[in-house]
Design an enzyme around this catalytic site. Sequence first.
Site, PDB file in Angstrom:
ATOM      1  N   TYR A   1      -0.690  -0.477  10.524  1.00 39.32           N
ATOM      2  CA  TYR A   1      -1.006  -0.926   9.164  1.00 39.32           C
ATOM      3  C   TYR A   1       0.129  -0.535   8.224  1.00 39.32           C
ATOM      4  O   TYR A   1       0.653  -1.364   7.481  1.00 39.32           O
ATOM      5  CB  TYR A   1      -2.323  -0.298   8.694  1.00 39.32           C
ATOM      6  CG  TYR A   1      -2.702  -0.629   7.257  1.00 39.32           C
ATOM      7  CD1 TYR A   1      -3.218  -1.872   6.934  1.00 39.32           C
ATOM      8  CD2 TYR A   1      -2.543   0.312   6.233  1.00 39.32           C
ATOM      9  CE1 TYR A   1      -3.571  -2.172   5.621  1.00 39.32           C
ATOM     10  CE2 TYR A   1      -2.895   0.026   4.925  1.00 39.32           C
ATOM     11  CZ  TYR A   1      -3.411  -1.221   4.617  1.00 39.32           C
ATOM     12  OH  TYR A   1      -3.748  -1.512   3.315  1.00 39.32           O
TER      13      TYR A   1
ATOM     14  N   SER B   1       0.860  -1.194   0.000  1.00 40.60           N
ATOM     15  CA  SER B   1       0.000   0.000   0.000  1.00 40.60           C
ATOM     16  C   SER B   1       0.893   1.241   0.000  1.00 40.60           C
ATOM     17  O   SER B   1       2.024   1.195   0.513  1.00 40.60           O
ATOM     18  CB  SER B   1      -0.861   0.008   1.262  1.00 40.60           C
ATOM     19  OG  SER B   1      -1.466   1.273   1.440  1.00 40.60           O
TER      20      SER B   1
END
Length: 251
Positions: free
Chosen positions: A151, A138
């Site tokens: 995350y 990501s």
Amino acid sequence: MVQNTSKLAWITGGGSGIGEALALALDKQGWQVIISGRTEHKLEAVVAKSQQIAYFLLDVTDRAQSQQVFNTLCEAYGLPDIVVLNAGYYTPMPLKEFNLDLIYKLNQVNYLGVMNGLAPVLPAMQARASGQILLMSSVAGYRGLPDAAPYGASKAALINFAEALYMPLKQQGVLLRVVNPGFVTTQLTAQNSFKMPAEITSTEAADRIVEALDSTCFEITFPKRFTYILKMLRCLPYRLYFFLISKVTGK
Ligand SMILES: NC(=O)c1ccc[n+]([C@@H]2O[C@H](COP(=O)([O-])OP(=O)(O)OC[C@H]3O[C@@H](n4cnc5c(N)ncnc54)[C@H](OP(=O)(O)O)[C@@H]3O)[C@@H](O)[C@H]2O)c1
């Protein structure tokens, strides 16, 4: 073993979101696609929309099960041309809610879960001297972002890991690549309370990934109008980066 001339892909986390959209896009192009996930009814629903997708139940945090599913898949269909280690999880962590359980979970799914899949796939592709492995990371892995610390760290680990092995593996015929999407509309981002800039659909995300499969570059990132801005932020010195990110997020 089933003999078929179509290309073979294995996608973890294929029961929803980007994984589902990618599975259906490849299926439409005549690929034999195998999807994995923990929730059978989600996998069955994807199969029902497809021409020939099949599935195996898999919790990627289970190391032995990852090996076993890969073995069964290879016996039934052969060694995949492409493996997309896409299964992932996200919950924001505001600073006032420091949550060690969440940190463990995000690492177990997003980082170690990918390693569990990579462990059987990599030596098999090295032995064949061909294949492509996409690690779903990501842009949150580029630099630290408030509320996304655990995350982002799990995704940064994937980028760093793949950077280290890209060149040596390429010389052996195996492409280890990262996919770094911006915001994609899925159940994962539905929990974001802010307006997500340059948000795209999972079908658009899948199209960008499919388009990139013929290239050999390290990173697949989209939409570029957003991710290239984050890429530039990555080059800034800390003082300027912290100033800008604090202005934008108010944190
Ligand atoms: N959406 C975005 O904006 C965005 C941006 C950048 C990166 N990503 C990454 O893209 C990937 C796909 O996310 P998505 O947005 O498409 O969200 P999603 O719809 O929630 O897809 C995640 C998939 O992973 C599966 N999964 C979660 N934990 C698992 C486990 N322990 N074992 C096996 N499967 C597991 C889930 O299925 P089950 O729960 O049924 O197992 C689900 O199908 C993730 O790695 C995410 O971090 C997403």
